[in-house]
Design a protein around this motif. Structure first.
Motif, PDB file in Angstrom:
ATOM      1  N   GLY A 370      34.056  57.399  12.111  1.00  9.27           N
ATOM      2  CA  GLY A 370      33.505  56.943  13.389  1.00  9.27           C
ATOM      3  C   GLY A 370      33.640  55.447  13.483  1.00  9.27           C
ATOM      4  N   LYS A 371      33.442  54.957  14.694  1.00 12.36           N
ATOM      5  CA  LYS A 371      33.584  53.518  14.902  1.00 12.36           C
ATOM      6  C   LYS A 371      32.478  52.774  14.161  1.00 12.36           C
ATOM      7  CE  LYS A 371      35.245  54.268  19.536  1.00 12.36           C
ATOM      8  NZ  LYS A 371      34.499  54.738  20.683  1.00 12.36           N
ATOM      9  N   SER A 372      32.657  51.490  14.071  1.00 13.67           N
ATOM     10  CA  SER A 372      31.629  50.670  13.437  1.00 13.67           C
ATOM     11  C   SER A 372      30.333  50.760  14.261  1.00 13.67           C
ATOM     12  CB  SER A 372      32.150  49.238  13.388  1.00 13.67           C
ATOM     13  OG  SER A 372      31.094  48.381  13.178  1.00 13.67           O
ATOM     14  N   GLY A 373      29.224  50.908  13.570  1.00 14.94           N
ATOM     15  CA  GLY A 373      27.943  51.019  14.267  1.00 14.94           C
ATOM     16  C   GLY A 373      27.583  52.443  14.646  1.00 14.94           C
ATOM     17  N   ALA A 374      28.432  53.404  14.206  1.00 12.14           N
ATOM     18  CA  ALA A 374      28.177  54.801  14.579  1.00 12.14           C
ATOM     19  C   ALA A 374      27.008  55.398  13.795  1.00 12.14           C
ATOM     20  CB  ALA A 374      29.428  55.631  14.364  1.00 12.14           C
ATOM     21  N   HIS A 537      41.836  65.104   2.885  1.00 12.60           N
ATOM     22  CA  HIS A 537      41.439  65.954   1.755  1.00 12.60           C
ATOM     23  C   HIS A 537      40.008  66.457   1.838  1.00 12.60           C
ATOM     24  CE1 HIS A 537      44.949  63.969  -0.186  1.00 12.60           C
ATOM     25  NE2 HIS A 537      45.157  65.244  -0.440  1.00 12.60           N
ATOM     26  N   ALA A 538      39.238  65.956   2.781  1.00  9.33           N
ATOM     27  CA  ALA A 538      37.816  66.332   2.826  1.00  9.33           C
ATOM     28  C   ALA A 538      37.644  67.795   3.231  1.00  9.33           C
ATOM     29  CB  ALA A 538      37.094  65.431   3.810  1.00  9.33           C
ATOM     30  N   ASP A 539      36.580  68.417   2.678  1.00  8.64           N
ATOM     31  CA  ASP A 539      36.288  69.796   3.060  1.00  8.64           C
ATOM     32  C   ASP A 539      35.756  69.848   4.482  1.00  8.64           C
ATOM     33  OD1 ASP A 539      36.873  70.883   0.520  1.00  8.64           O
ATOM     34  OD2 ASP A 539      34.966  70.081  -0.203  1.00  8.64           O
ATOM     35  N   GLN A 540      34.986  68.812   4.819  1.00 11.54           N
ATOM     36  CA  GLN A 540      34.417  68.779   6.158  1.00 11.54           C
ATOM     37  C   GLN A 540      34.409  67.331   6.646  1.00 11.54           C
ATOM     38  OE1 GLN A 540      30.401  70.187   6.423  1.00 11.54           O
ATOM     39  NE2 GLN A 540      30.452  70.330   8.656  1.00 11.54           N
ATOM     40  N   ILE A 541      34.800  67.179   7.875  1.00 12.54           N
ATOM     41  CA  ILE A 541      34.800  65.832   8.438  1.00 12.54           C
ATOM     42  C   ILE A 541      33.740  65.788   9.526  1.00 12.54           C
ATOM     43  CG2 ILE A 541      36.186  64.125   9.676  1.00 12.54           C
ATOM     44  CD1 ILE A 541      38.640  65.736   8.433  1.00 12.54           C
ATOM     45  N   LEU A 542      32.858  64.779   9.445  1.00 11.61           N
ATOM     46  CA  LEU A 542      31.855  64.614  10.502  1.00 11.61           C
ATOM     47  C   LEU A 542      32.262  63.403  11.325  1.00 11.61           C
ATOM     48  CD1 LEU A 542      28.594  65.015   8.386  1.00 11.61           C
ATOM     49  CD2 LEU A 542      29.832  66.783   9.637  1.00 11.61           C
ATOM     50  N   VAL A 543      32.557  63.622  12.575  1.00  8.38           N
ATOM     51  CA  VAL A 543      32.922  62.498  13.420  1.00  8.38           C
ATOM     52  C   VAL A 543      31.655  62.022  14.106  1.00  8.38           C
ATOM     53  CG1 VAL A 543      34.444  61.683  15.249  1.00  8.38           C
ATOM     54  CG2 VAL A 543      35.130  63.605  13.806  1.00  8.38           C
ATOM     55  N   MET A 544      31.323  60.748  13.891  1.00  9.14           N
ATOM     56  CA  MET A 544      30.054  60.252  14.433  1.00  9.14           C
ATOM     57  C   MET A 544      30.287  59.243  15.534  1.00  9.14           C
ATOM     58  SD  MET A 544      27.821  59.769  11.001  1.00  9.14           S
ATOM     59  CE  MET A 544      26.427  59.298  11.963  1.00  9.14           C
ATOM     60  N   ASP A 545      29.373  59.259  16.478  1.00 12.56           N
ATOM     61  CA  ASP A 545      29.394  58.243  17.528  1.00 12.56           C
ATOM     62  C   ASP A 545      27.961  58.003  17.973  1.00 12.56           C
ATOM     63  OD1 ASP A 545      30.679  56.427  19.205  1.00 12.56           O
ATOM     64  OD2 ASP A 545      30.647  57.853  20.868  1.00 12.56           O
ATOM     65  N   SER A 556      42.706  69.728  10.093  1.00 11.19           N
ATOM     66  CA  SER A 556      43.600  70.404  11.034  1.00 11.19           C
ATOM     67  C   SER A 556      42.836  70.956  12.232  1.00 11.19           C
ATOM     68  CB  SER A 556      44.386  71.509  10.321  1.00 11.19           C
ATOM     69  OG  SER A 556      43.491  72.274   9.538  1.00 11.19           O
ATOM     70  N   ALA A 557      41.633  71.479  11.961  1.00 12.40           N
ATOM     71  CA  ALA A 557      40.853  72.030  13.071  1.00 12.40           C
ATOM     72  C   ALA A 557      40.508  70.936  14.078  1.00 12.40           C
ATOM     73  CB  ALA A 557      39.571  72.667  12.541  1.00 12.40           C
ATOM     74  N   LEU A 558      40.154  69.770  13.558  1.00  9.89           N
ATOM     75  CA  LEU A 558      39.764  68.682  14.458  1.00  9.89           C
ATOM     76  C   LEU A 558      40.955  68.128  15.229  1.00  9.89           C
ATOM     77  CD1 LEU A 558      37.157  66.742  12.331  1.00  9.89           C
ATOM     78  CD2 LEU A 558      36.747  68.057  14.394  1.00  9.89           C
ATOM     79  N   LEU A 559      42.096  68.057  14.522  1.00  7.74           N
ATOM     80  CA  LEU A 559      43.291  67.554  15.208  1.00  7.74           C
ATOM     81  C   LEU A 559      43.624  68.443  16.401  1.00  7.74           C
ATOM     82  CD1 LEU A 559      46.055  66.338  12.742  1.00  7.74           C
ATOM     83  CD2 LEU A 559      44.714  65.041  14.409  1.00  7.74           C
ATOM     84  N   ALA A 560      43.425  69.748  16.163  1.00  9.51           N
ATOM     85  CA  ALA A 560      43.748  70.714  17.216  1.00  9.51           C
ATOM     86  C   ALA A 560      42.862  70.493  18.450  1.00  9.51           C
ATOM     87  CB  ALA A 560      43.596  72.131  16.694  1.00  9.51           C
ATOM     88  N   GLN A 561      41.637  69.974  18.192  1.00 13.71           N
ATOM     89  CA  GLN A 561      40.722  69.756  19.334  1.00 13.71           C
ATOM     90  C   GLN A 561      41.147  68.579  20.205  1.00 13.71           C
ATOM     91  OE1 GLN A 561      36.613  69.256  18.374  1.00 13.71           O
ATOM     92  NE2 GLN A 561      36.543  71.109  17.125  1.00 13.71           N
ATOM     93  N   SER A 562      41.994  67.744  19.623  1.00 14.91           N
ATOM     94  CA  SER A 562      42.427  66.479  20.246  1.00 14.91           C
ATOM     95  C   SER A 562      41.305  65.727  20.977  1.00 14.91           C
ATOM     96  CB  SER A 562      43.657  66.671  21.148  1.00 14.91           C
ATOM     97  OG  SER A 562      43.419  67.662  22.111  1.00 14.91           O
ATOM     98  N   GLY A 563      40.207  65.545  20.239  1.00  8.32           N
ATOM     99  CA  GLY A 563      39.076  64.771  20.776  1.00  8.32           C
ATOM    100  C   GLY A 563      39.061  63.386  20.180  1.00  8.32           C
ATOM    101  N   LEU A 564      37.844  62.877  19.884  1.00  8.85           N
ATOM    102  CA  LEU A 564      37.694  61.543  19.324  1.00  8.85           C
ATOM    103  C   LEU A 564      38.397  61.435  17.971  1.00  8.85           C
ATOM    104  CD1 LEU A 564      36.376  58.742  19.632  1.00  8.85           C
ATOM    105  CD2 LEU A 564      34.407  59.618  18.425  1.00  8.85           C
ATOM    106  N   TYR A 565      38.329  62.533  17.199  1.00 12.28           N
ATOM    107  CA  TYR A 565      38.942  62.496  15.870  1.00 12.28           C
ATOM    108  C   TYR A 565      40.432  62.217  15.968  1.00 12.28           C
ATOM    109  CZ  TYR A 565      40.375  63.786  11.188  1.00 12.28           C
ATOM    110  OH  TYR A 565      40.907  63.757   9.934  1.00 12.28           O
ATOM    111  N   ALA A 566      41.090  62.947  16.828  1.00 18.99           N
ATOM    112  CA  ALA A 566      42.534  62.771  16.994  1.00 18.99           C
ATOM    113  C   ALA A 566      42.833  61.317  17.358  1.00 18.99           C
ATOM    114  CB  ALA A 566      43.056  63.720  18.058  1.00 18.99           C
TER     115      ALA A 566
END
Ligand code: ADP
Length: 577
Positions: A370-374, A537-545, A556-566
C-alpha cells in the motif's frame, strides 16, 4: 507530584550516605568551636597572663590536632556527600532508562531525542550539586549556628542576641532573590534542551544540509540559539552574583556589629577579654553556613529546572499490561494470529487503522502493500506490542495479546526493520543482541544463513571486528544481512519484516532475498513489501489504503482483479527495474 517533592523523595536513594555526610559536617562544626576556644584561650594567656611559649605549647599542639581533625572530617564529609549524590544519579538514570524502554519507540518519537538526551546526561548531572552540596548545607545551616548559639549565649548574651536577630535576615533576603532565579532557571533549562535538540538535528541531517546548501543558514540559526542561551546564562548569573553580594554584605555588617559591641564593652571593662574574643571568633563561623546556603541555593534551582524534564518523562503513563494467562500453551504450539475489527488511533488524530480484520494461521507469509501512510507500519507495531488497539482485538492462539506477557511474546518475534540499527560494538555482539548465552557456533551458523559469513570471515578481526554507531563502516546491504543474522539466531516462529527500500546493489539484493526466503521457511512472516519479488512469493497479499484492507489474495488472483494492486505492481516494477 510537584518538583521539590520529587527531589526530596529521592533522598532514600542516598542510602544513609547523606546522613553520614551531615554527621561528619556537624562534628567538624563542633571542632571549630573547640578551636576558637583554644585560640581565645592561648591569646588570653599570652597577652594578659604574660605566659611564655612553653606555657602554651600543649594548647598549641592541641590546636594543631583539632585543625588536622577538622580538615580530615571536612574531606570525609565531602566525599560521602558526593557518594550520596552518585547513588541518586545512578538510580535516577536507571529509572529514566527503564521508563523510556517501557514507553517504547512510539511514545518517544524521534523529534524529541535530543531533549531526552539532555535530560539523561546533563539533567541528571545537574542534580549532583543538589544532593552533594545543597542538602548537607541545608542541614548544617540549622545545626551549626544553633550549636554556636548554645556556646555563645551563656558567656556573652549580647553577642548571642545580635547573632540570633541578624541570622533570619539572610534566608529572608535569599528567598526574595531566589524566587526570581527559579523562574529564570526553568527558562534556562528549556533553552538548553532546545539547543541540544537543534544540535542533534544538525548532526543527523548534515548530509541533507550540505547537499541543499543550507549549512550557512543552519549556522546562523545555531548562532542565534547559542547567543540566546548565553544571554539567559548571564541573566541567571547576574541574579546569582547579586544574591552573593547581599549575603556577604549582611554577614559583614552583622559581624561588625558584634565586634563593635564587644569592643565597647571591653573598653568599659564590662566583659572579660577571653569571652569577648571567643564570641568574636565564632561570629564569622556563625554566618558561614548561611553564606554557603546562598551559594548552594543556586544548586537547588538548577536541580528543579532539570527535574522538571525528568518528571515529564517519568510521568508519561506506561502502556497497560493486563493479567497474564496461559502463556505456556502459547509458547509450545504453532501460533495463529487474528486481528478482529482492529481500530488504532495515534493521539487524537484520525484513525491509522480502521476495522482491520485478518486471520494469519501459523506458517503463512503475509505481505502488506500500500501507499505510504496506509497503515502498514501500524499493523507491525501493534503486533510487536509497542502500541495497543484502540478498539477491537488481536488474539494469538485465541488469547488476547494484551493478556500475554510482553517479554514472552517478544521471544516469539524476530524483527527485521527497514533501517536496522547496529550498535557500537563487535559484530558478534550485534548478531547476538539480546541473546547473551548464544555460542559462537550458533552465531556463525546464523551469519552463514544470512549470507554474511563470508564477508565477516574475510575481515581481519572476524566476528570481533568493531563497528561504529549505527553500523558505521559497513554498507547498507551488510547491515541488512547482519540484521537478518540476528533473526536467524533468534529463531523465533514469527518474523516481522520491513523490507528495505534503499537501493542496494544487485548482488546484495539477491543475497538478502535468498536469506529472507530461507528465514521464512516454516515460519509466520508478516512483511511490509516494497519489492515485486517478495510480494509474488507471499501466501496472501493484503492491499491497504487509508487504514483499511481493500484487496486481499494471492498475486495472480489480485492481478486478475486489476484493482489497486495491479496499479501498485506497475509502480513496483518501475522501482525494481
Ligand atoms: P505506512 O507504514 O503504511 O506508511 P503508518 O502505519 O506508518 O503507514 O501510518 C498510518 C497513519 O498513521 C499515517 O496517517 C501516519 O501519519 C499516522 N502515524 C504513523 N505514525 C504515527 C505516530 N507516531 N504518531 C502519529 N501518527 C502517526
Amino acid at each position: 507530584m510537584n518538583i521539590p517533592d520529587f527531589l526530596k523523595s529521592q533522598k532514600p536513594l542516598t542510602e544513609h550516605y547523606l546522613s553520614l555526610a551531615i554527621g561528619l559536617g556537624l562534628t567538624a562544626g563542633f571542632l571549630l568551636i573547640l578551636q576558637a576556644w583554644l585560640l581565645a584561650n592561648i591569646i588570653n594567656t599570652v597577652i594578659f597572663e604574660k605566659a611564655s611559649l612553653s606555657d602554651v605549647q600543649a594548647w598549641l599542639w592541641a590546636m594543631l590536632v583539632v585543625f588536622l581533625l577538622r580538615a580530615g572530617l571536612s574531606w570525609a564529609s565531602e566525599v560521602t556527600a558526593f557518594k550520596a549524590a552518585a547513588r541518586v544519579k545512578v538510580n535516577l538514570r536507571n529509572r529514566l532508562h527503564q521508563h523510556l524502554l517501557a514507553l517504547g519507540p512510539v511514545a518517544i518519537d524521534g523529534e524529541r531525542s535530543g531533549e531526552i538526551m539532555t535530560t539523561l546526561v546533563e539533567g541528571v548531572e545537574a542534580l549532583e550539586a543538589y544532593y552533594a552540596r545543597y542538602l548537607p548545607t541545608m542541614a548544617l545551616v540549622v545545626l551549626i549556628p544553633l550549636s554556636i548559639l548554645v556556646f555563645v549565649f551563656p558567656i556573652d548574651w549580647i553577642s548571642g542576641l545580635v547573632l540570633l536577630i541578624t541570622a533570619p535576615l539572610i534566608p529572608f533576603f535569599m528567598i526574595l532573590i531566589g524566587k526570581g532565579t527559579q523562574r529564570l532557571n526553568k527558562k534556562q533549562w528549556r533553552k538548553l534542551a532546545r539547543m541540544s535538540a537543534h544540535f542533534l538535528d544538525m548532526i543527523q541531517g548534515l548530509t541533507t544540509l550540505k547537499i541543499f546548501n543550507a549549512s550557512r543558514r543552519e549556522i546562523d540559526t545555531i548562532q542565534r540559539i547559542s547567543d540566546d542561551y548565553r544571554r539567559s546564562t548571564m541573566s541567571v548569573l547576574r541574579v546569582a552574583f547579586l544574591s552573593s553580594l547581599v549575603l556577604e554584605f549582611l554577614a559583614s555588617v552583622s559581624i561588625a556589629i558584634v565586634a563593635v559591641l564587644v569592643g565597647f564593652r571591653l573598653f568599659y571593662g564590662e566583659i572579660d577579654f577571653f569571652y569577648g574574643f571567643f564570641a568574636l571568633l565564632l561570629a564569622p563561623e556563625f554566618y558561614l553556613p548561611l553564606r554557603n546556603m546562598g551559594t548552594h541555593y543556586h544548586a537547588r534551582l538548577e536541580a528543579i529546572g532539570a527535574a522538571e524534564k525528568m518528571l515529564d518523562i517519568l510521568q508519561q503513563p506506561l502502556p497497560k499490561q493486563n493479567k497474564i494467562t496461559a502463556v505456556s500453551k502459547l509458547l509450545t504450539s504453532p501460533i495463529d494470529i487474528e486481528f478482529n475489527h482492529v481500530v488504532y488511533r495515534y493521539d487524537h488524530r484520525g484513525e491509522a487503522l480502521k476495522d482491520f480484520t485478518v486471520s494469519i494461521p501459523a506458517g503463512r507469509t503475509i505481505a502488506l502493500v500500500g501507499k505510504s501512510g496506509a497503515g502498514k507500519s501500524t499493523v507491525i507495531r501493534l503486533l510487536a506490542g509497542f502500541i495497543h488497539t484502540t478498539q477491537g482485538s488481536i488474539t494469538v492462539n485465541k488469547i488476547p495479546l494484551e493478556q500475554v506477557n510482553i517479554v514472552d511474546w517478544r521471544k516469539q518475534i524476530a524483527w527485521v526493520p527497514q533501517n536496522p540499527h547496529l550498535f557500537r560494538g563487535s559484530i558478534r555482539d550485534n548478531i547476538a543482541l539480546g541473546m547473551d548465552n548464544a555460542d559462537d557456533k550458533a552465531i556463525s551458523q546464523a551469519a552463514k544463513l544470512a549470507n554474511i559469513a563470508d564477508y565477516i570471515d574475510s575481515l581481519e578481526a572476524g566476528y570481533d571486528t568493531q563497528i561504529g554507531e549505527r553500523g558505521q563502516g559497513l554498507s547498507g546491504g551488510q547491515i541488512q544481512r547482519i540484521a537478518l543474522a540476528r533473526a536467524f539466531l533468534k529463531d523465533a516462529p514469527i518474523i516481522l519484516l520491513d523490507e528495505a527500500t534503499a537501493n542496494l546493489d544487485s548482488e546484495s539484493e539477491q543475497l538478502i532475498q535468498q536469506s529472507i526466503m530461507t528465514l521464512a521457511t516454516n515460519k509466520t512472516v508478516i512483511m511490509i513489501a516494497h519489492r515485486l519479488k517478495t510480494v509474488e512469493h507471499a501466501d496472501q497479499i493484503l492491499v491497504m489504503d487509508q487504514g483499511k484492507i481493500i484487496e486481499s489474495g494471492t498475486h495472480s488472483a489480485l492481478l486478475a482483479q486489476s484493482g489497486l494492486y495491479a496499479q501498485l505492481i506497475r509502480t513496483f516494477a518501475e522501482v525494481d527495474a
